[in-house]
Design a protein around this motif. Structure first.
Motif, PDB file in Angstrom:
ATOM      1  N   ASP A  88      -6.188  16.601  10.009  1.00 56.04           N
ATOM      2  CA  ASP A  88      -7.032  15.568   9.428  1.00 56.04           C
ATOM      3  C   ASP A  88      -6.247  14.725   8.426  1.00 56.04           C
ATOM      4  O   ASP A  88      -5.335  15.216   7.749  1.00 56.04           O
ATOM      5  CB  ASP A  88      -8.240  16.194   8.726  1.00 56.04           C
ATOM      6  N   TYR A  89      -6.617  13.471   8.299  1.00 56.98           N
ATOM      7  CA  TYR A  89      -5.969  12.603   7.322  1.00 56.98           C
ATOM      8  C   TYR A  89      -6.508  12.914   5.933  1.00 56.98           C
ATOM      9  O   TYR A  89      -7.717  12.878   5.699  1.00 56.98           O
ATOM     10  CB  TYR A  89      -6.237  11.134   7.667  1.00 56.98           C
ATOM     11  N   LEU A  90      -5.604  13.234   5.017  1.00 54.61           N
ATOM     12  CA  LEU A  90      -5.971  13.429   3.620  1.00 54.61           C
ATOM     13  C   LEU A  90      -5.357  12.358   2.736  1.00 54.61           C
ATOM     14  O   LEU A  90      -5.965  11.937   1.747  1.00 54.61           O
ATOM     15  CB  LEU A  90      -5.533  14.821   3.135  1.00 54.61           C
ATOM     16  N   ASP A  91      -4.152  11.931   3.082  1.00 50.67           N
ATOM     17  CA  ASP A  91      -3.443  10.948   2.268  1.00 50.67           C
ATOM     18  C   ASP A  91      -2.219  10.488   3.053  1.00 50.67           C
ATOM     19  O   ASP A  91      -1.845  11.087   4.058  1.00 50.67           O
ATOM     20  CB  ASP A  91      -3.011  11.587   0.941  1.00 50.67           C
ATOM     21  N   GLY A  92      -1.571   9.425   2.570  1.00 47.57           N
ATOM     22  CA  GLY A  92      -0.328   8.977   3.179  1.00 47.57           C
ATOM     23  C   GLY A  92      -0.425   7.604   3.802  1.00 47.57           C
ATOM     24  O   GLY A  92      -1.503   7.002   3.906  1.00 47.57           O
ATOM     25  N   SER A  93       0.730   7.091   4.239  1.00 44.24           N
ATOM     26  CA  SER A  93       0.802   5.774   4.867  1.00 44.24           C
ATOM     27  C   SER A  93       2.020   5.725   5.775  1.00 44.24           C
ATOM     28  O   SER A  93       2.820   6.657   5.818  1.00 44.24           O
ATOM     29  CB  SER A  93       0.873   4.674   3.807  1.00 44.24           C
ATOM     30  N   TYR A  94       2.157   4.603   6.490  1.00 48.57           N
ATOM     31  CA  TYR A  94       3.284   4.413   7.388  1.00 48.57           C
ATOM     32  C   TYR A  94       4.278   3.434   6.763  1.00 48.57           C
ATOM     33  O   TYR A  94       3.917   2.307   6.396  1.00 48.57           O
ATOM     34  CB  TYR A  94       2.814   3.851   8.726  1.00 48.57           C
ATOM     35  N   ALA A  95       5.525   3.867   6.681  1.00 48.81           N
ATOM     36  CA  ALA A  95       6.623   2.986   6.273  1.00 48.81           C
ATOM     37  C   ALA A  95       7.409   2.594   7.513  1.00 48.81           C
ATOM     38  O   ALA A  95       7.554   3.384   8.452  1.00 48.81           O
ATOM     39  CB  ALA A  95       7.534   3.691   5.274  1.00 48.81           C
ATOM     40  N   VAL A  96       7.923   1.364   7.543  1.00 44.74           N
ATOM     41  CA  VAL A  96       8.661   0.879   8.703  1.00 44.74           C
ATOM     42  C   VAL A  96      10.100   1.379   8.623  1.00 44.74           C
ATOM     43  O   VAL A  96      10.773   1.220   7.590  1.00 44.74           O
ATOM     44  CB  VAL A  96       8.627  -0.653   8.775  1.00 44.74           C
ATOM     45  N   HIS A  97      10.566   1.990   9.694  1.00 47.92           N
ATOM     46  CA  HIS A  97      11.909   2.560   9.751  1.00 47.92           C
ATOM     47  C   HIS A  97      12.607   2.131  11.028  1.00 47.92           C
ATOM     48  O   HIS A  97      11.965   1.797  12.029  1.00 47.92           O
ATOM     49  CB  HIS A  97      11.832   4.099   9.742  1.00 47.92           C
ATOM     50  N   HIS A  98      13.943   2.166  11.009  1.00 46.75           N
ATOM     51  CA  HIS A  98      14.758   2.200  12.216  1.00 46.75           C
ATOM     52  C   HIS A  98      15.642   3.423  12.059  1.00 46.75           C
ATOM     53  O   HIS A  98      16.607   3.411  11.282  1.00 46.75           O
ATOM     54  CB  HIS A  98      15.591   0.938  12.364  1.00 46.75           C
ATOM     55  N   GLY A  99      15.299   4.475  12.781  1.00 50.45           N
ATOM     56  CA  GLY A  99      15.975   5.739  12.579  1.00 50.45           C
ATOM     57  C   GLY A  99      15.781   6.196  11.147  1.00 50.45           C
ATOM     58  O   GLY A  99      14.661   6.220  10.616  1.00 50.45           O
ATOM     59  N   GLY A 100      16.868   6.543  10.466  1.00 50.65           N
ATOM     60  CA  GLY A 100      16.772   7.010   9.089  1.00 50.65           C
ATOM     61  C   GLY A 100      16.714   5.910   8.058  1.00 50.65           C
ATOM     62  O   GLY A 100      16.635   6.191   6.856  1.00 50.65           O
ATOM     63  N   TYR A 101      16.725   4.640   8.467  1.00 51.20           N
ATOM     64  CA  TYR A 101      16.799   3.534   7.519  1.00 51.20           C
ATOM     65  C   TYR A 101      15.424   2.894   7.290  1.00 51.20           C
ATOM     66  O   TYR A 101      14.799   2.367   8.223  1.00 51.20           O
ATOM     67  CB  TYR A 101      17.785   2.473   8.013  1.00 51.20           C
ATOM     68  N   TYR A 102      15.002   2.948   6.043  1.00 51.40           N
ATOM     69  CA  TYR A 102      13.776   2.275   5.627  1.00 51.40           C
ATOM     70  C   TYR A 102      14.009   0.761   5.653  1.00 51.40           C
ATOM     71  O   TYR A 102      15.022   0.266   5.148  1.00 51.40           O
ATOM     72  CB  TYR A 102      13.384   2.733   4.227  1.00 51.40           C
ATOM     73  N   GLN A 103      13.078   0.037   6.219  1.00 52.98           N
ATOM     74  CA  GLN A 103      13.255  -1.408   6.385  1.00 52.98           C
ATOM     75  C   GLN A 103      12.528  -2.233   5.323  1.00 52.98           C
ATOM     76  O   GLN A 103      12.235  -3.416   5.532  1.00 52.98           O
ATOM     77  CB  GLN A 103      12.807  -1.821   7.794  1.00 52.98           C
ATOM     78  N   HIS A 104      12.262  -1.591   4.167  1.00 56.05           N
ATOM     79  CA  HIS A 104      11.702  -2.294   3.013  1.00 56.05           C
ATOM     80  C   HIS A 104      10.384  -2.989   3.346  1.00 56.05           C
ATOM     81  O   HIS A 104      10.125  -4.102   2.884  1.00 56.05           O
ATOM     82  CB  HIS A 104      12.714  -3.297   2.442  1.00 56.05           C
ATOM     83  N   ALA A 105       9.586  -2.331   4.163  1.00 53.18           N
ATOM     84  CA  ALA A 105       8.273  -2.856   4.520  1.00 53.18           C
ATOM     85  C   ALA A 105       7.377  -1.698   4.927  1.00 53.18           C
ATOM     86  O   ALA A 105       7.858  -0.698   5.482  1.00 53.18           O
ATOM     87  CB  ALA A 105       8.369  -3.869   5.653  1.00 53.18           C
ATOM     88  N   MET A 106       6.108  -1.836   4.656  1.00 57.34           N
ATOM     89  CA  MET A 106       5.114  -0.864   5.096  1.00 57.34           C
ATOM     90  C   MET A 106       4.337  -1.458   6.267  1.00 57.34           C
ATOM     91  O   MET A 106       4.295  -2.686   6.455  1.00 57.34           O
ATOM     92  CB  MET A 106       4.162  -0.528   3.949  1.00 57.34           C
ATOM     93  N   LEU A 107       3.713  -0.585   7.040  1.00 57.73           N
ATOM     94  CA  LEU A 107       2.918  -1.094   8.165  1.00 57.73           C
ATOM     95  C   LEU A 107       1.845  -2.051   7.666  1.00 57.73           C
ATOM     96  O   LEU A 107       1.559  -3.070   8.312  1.00 57.73           O
ATOM     97  CB  LEU A 107       2.285   0.066   8.933  1.00 57.73           C
ATOM     98  N   GLY A 108       1.266  -1.756   6.511  1.00 61.48           N
ATOM     99  CA  GLY A 108       0.242  -2.648   5.961  1.00 61.48           C
ATOM    100  C   GLY A 108       0.763  -4.041   5.684  1.00 61.48           C
ATOM    101  O   GLY A 108       0.029  -5.031   5.830  1.00 61.48           O
ATOM    102  N   ASP A 109       2.039  -4.163   5.308  1.00 64.66           N
ATOM    103  CA  ASP A 109       2.625  -5.492   5.093  1.00 64.66           C
ATOM    104  C   ASP A 109       2.599  -6.302   6.388  1.00 64.66           C
ATOM    105  O   ASP A 109       2.268  -7.496   6.400  1.00 64.66           O
ATOM    106  CB  ASP A 109       4.060  -5.366   4.602  1.00 64.66           C
TER     107      ASP A 109
END
Length: 773
Positions: A88-109
């Motif tokens: 079940d969802y309790l908390d959290g969000s999706y961050a945009v990645h390419h492999g191990g690299y965070y792309q400085h954006a969230m899915l919400g953006d």
């Protein structure tokens, strides 16, 4: 370095509202849609960057949307996630990645950007391929997800750490986290594409553009490694190996190259070195060919990833063909733009691209893909295809392909089997002639049916007629009465110069020229390709120069007939009579040119031809066949069916509505189970199936009281002929219900399969009208 195909996003001219010009009834599968692979990947260096610009807070999406990009590929990692053992969802969000690299954006953006764009541009739709990125391996990432209720674990130093959720729990959580986003953006997504799977079906059909304007369509939601989370669109496949493949697991049996090249999705991303870029180019080409040869492609969403990568060929290298400033190969982007710009005859025709997912796309490549959406409607009919019309369409396409490869110029045999078959009076190969009139009607019929493979075949046949016009020995715009299909173009240089079309009938008849011109006009209307308008104008200028006549009521004479014993064109004689049929053809053709070319002179010349036709109408409303050689005296020897129905179809003038009834009565013919019309009153012992289709088309166009019932009778006759005539193949239509049906003009029809009869049936059954754009 930027080029028209590579890293020149801002040079695209498609704009923010290009979909607004596409009819709402167009299925997404029938469209050409530019997209980006790893749409937000600009951080991490050469090994991970796939797009121009800065993706901070999804900023580069604005540039992609403004350039015309409409399909997006976003990979996400769970951050701050908390769940229980049930996922079940309790908390959290999706961050945009390419492999191990965070792309400085969230899915919400990204979703915020999409929502703002669609609010400002409600005529558009956007496609999203979402993928959970993290596999937990060294070259990937690990989801930040814990179960607060799970007991702690301890390492060898006694340090406590949370127990990672199980694989099934992580899968359930990812799906529930996505449902949380759906709650935050309740009106953004196209509902059926994000509906949970049900017992009756896990995904929705490919929708029309009108159903999804202003919405974000989820095409698929993948788990790490490509597992299908059963959201998005499914595919309707007619392949026996797979009746309902989804976009995620659409494996089409032997139609699959590997794990990453399924029937509908080509994503062969592994390009181990620069030399292997050639293999990636080939995958892209083969997927285009596969789509454009699929007769049911309108209902399927084909996706072609032109991207690729490895430690030996970074994404920018695959796209551009260059590494460290040295270019050693043709990049995939340049290859695709070149391929799409090549003319028919170079390779198998492309009439749509499907969804093309690109790294570092160039403006010209984006614009070229978008341009495919503006193939105009052509002669599109008003009725929906059914099993019978699909078979007729199949017959015509097979006839075109019988004597040539898919990327070759080719023309079909007009008549096959029966009297004209192999082993009879026409030798071991049968009667080989390919009549220009039949070919012109076939082009228009294929455009009436209006599927992807119909376009490619109509283009191929239209290009063959253009080739015949451009390579005629006289080369003055004329097109001959018939050609030979095997081979269509000479290669030996024995009878004609190499490259000359093999001419079967050297006559140049005005009506045939007008029909070829109408075919070119329909092709120009459907494709916007100027070469077809140029071919039509050459044909029209030939008619005007060689057939325009000032005697009597004006109009146009019959052209030139070959009277030489050798049938080699040495005895061409001008026919000074004027045929009502030819003038109907010319009037309709010149009216099309007036609409397409915008020159009033063609409208005036059309009026001249139709003015002659009006003088041929008898007091009983029927039309005489034309004049004698003096161009003035009415020829009352025969009253053919075609001029009766064609006069109404070409003009839709109520004055000719009674001629339709005259044809139905005076030429009425019944032969066993068949009820229709014959060619003329001279012999009504059999049904002429092409003429019966003329009458069917006229009934559908007129739509007077009782016409629907009359049309149903004729449709039943034509369907019976298609199914049960002794010489049918179950798809085509034979010329007549028995051999030797007399036209009264020196010709006879036989129970042989006929492209002209089949093409007219397809047009009529679909409610089309070849005389009108």
């Amino acid at each position: 370095m930027s080029t028209p195909s590579y890293q020149s996003l801002s040079s695209a001219t498609a704009g923010s509202d290009w979909m607004k010009g596409v009819p709402g009834g167009t299925g997404l599968g029938a469209m050409s849609i530019p997209g980006t692979h790893e749409s937000l990947s600009t951080f991490g260096g050469d090994a991970t960057q796939t797009q121009e610009g800065d993706s901070t807070q999804a900023g580069n999406l604005a540039g992609q949307l403004a350039a015309g990009i409409r399909a997006f590929d976003i990979r996400v990692r769970v951050v701050g996630g908390r769940t229980n053992a049930q996922g079940d969802y309790l908390d959290g969000s999706y961050a945009v990645h390419h492999g191990g690299y965070y792309q400085h954006a969230m899915l919400g953006d990204a979703l915020n950007r999409f929502r703002t764009f669609l609010t400002n541009h409600p005529g558009e739709t956007l496609l999203l391929r979402l993928k959970a990125e993290c596999t937990g391996k060294l070259d990937s990432c690990t989801d930040d997800l814990t179960d607060p209720d799970a007991p702690l674990q301890y390492d060898e130093n006694g340090m406590a750490f949370p127990t990672p959720p199980s694989g099934d729990t992580r899968t359930a959580y990812r799906k529930n986290l996505f449902d949380h986003y759906l709650m935050l953006y309740p009106d953004l997504f196209y509902g059926p594409s994000v509906a949970p799977p049900t017992a009756t079906g896990k995904q929705t059909e490919v929708p029309t553009l009108g159903a999804v304007r202003g919405k974000l369509v989820l095409t698929a939601f993948y788990g790490p490694g490509g597992g299908d989370y059963q959201r998005g669109l499914k595919q309707a496949s007619d392949l026996s190996e797979n009746k309902s493949a989804s976009l995620a697991d659409g494996d089409c049996g032997t139609n699959t190259d590997s794990t990453y090249h399924k029937c509908f999705v080509q994503d062969e991303y592994s390009v181990p070195n620069m030399m292997a870029i050639a293999s990636k180019r080939d995958y892209v080409r083969r997927h285009l060919d596969r789509q454009n040869s699929d007769p049911d492609q309108d209902r399927k969403l084909y996706i072609n990833y032109i991207s690729g990568t490895s430690l030996g060929a970074y994404p920018y290298s695959v796209a551009s063909g260059c590494a460290a400033g040295i270019c050693t190969s043709q990049g995939v982007n340049e290859f695709l733009l070149t391929y799409l710009n090549q003319t028919t005859g170079t390779h198998a025709p492309v009439v749509r691209t499907g969804v093309v997912m690109m790294d570092f796309p160039g403006g010209a490549l984006i614009d070229r893909i978008v341009g495919y959406n503006f193939f105009k409607s052509g002669a599109g009919g008003t009725a929906s295809p059914n099993e019978s019309t699909r078979k007729a369409d199949s017959f015509l396409r097979k006839a075109i392909d019988q004597h040539g490869a898919p990327d070759a110029l080719r023309v079909p045999q007009s008549y096959t089997g029966g009297h004209f078959g192999a082993g009879g009076p026409f030798g071991p190969t049968g009667y080989q002639s390919s009549f220009t009139y039949d070919n012109a009607v076939t082009v228009i019929a294929l455009l009436t049916n209006h599927t992807g493979t119909d376009f490619t075949h109509a283009i191929a046949l239209g290009d063959s007629l253009l080739y015949a016009q451009d390579h005629d020995p006289v080369n003055d715009g004329r097109i001959r009465a018939s050609y030979l299909p095997t081979p269509f173009v000479t290669t030996l240089g024995r009878d004609y110069p190499v490259g000359t079309p093999y001419i079967g009938g050297w006559s140049v008849y005005t009506g045939n020229m007008a029909w070829a011109g109408m075919a070119f006009s329909h092709l120009y209307q459907a494709t916007g390709d100027r070469k077809y308008l140029d071919g039509a104008l050459r044909a029209a200028n030939w008619i005007q120069a060689n057939s325009a006549d000032s005697r009597g009521a004006g109009g146009y004479t019959g052209g030139y007939a070959d009277t030489s014993a050798a049938a080699d064109g040495s005895g061409l004689v001008q026919r000074t009579w004027k045929a009502t049929e030819h003038n109907i053809d010319v009037g309709a053709f010149f009216a099309m040119l007036g609409k397409l070319d915008g020159d009033q002179v063609w409208k005036n010349r059309s009026d001249n031809a139709f003015a002659f036709v009006r003088t041929m109408q008898a007091p009983n409303t029927s039309l005489w066949t034309g004049t004698g050689p003096d161009g003035v005296t009415t020829n009352e020897d025969a009253v053919p069916e075609d001029v009766q129905t064609w006069s109404y179809l070409a003009t839709l003038d109520p004055a000719y509505a009674p001629t339709v009834d005259f044809a139905a009565g005076r030429m009425a013919a019944t032969d066993g189970e068949y009820t229709g019309v014959s060619f003329g009153a001279v012999d009504t012992s059999g049904v002429w199936f092409e003429g019966t289709a003329h009458l069917l088309a006229a009934y559908r166009a007129r739509n007077a009281p009782g016409d629907a019932g009359r049309a149903a009778v004729l449709t039943a006759t034509l369907e019976k002929a298609q199914k049960q005539d002794p010489n049918t193949d179950g798809e085509g239509i034979v010329a007549s219900s028995h051999d030797g049906l007399d036209t009264g003009q020196g010709d006879f029809y036989y129970t042989s399969l006929h492209t002209g009869a089949t093409a007219w049936y397809l047009i009529a059954a679909l409610g089309g009208n070849p005389f009108r754009l």
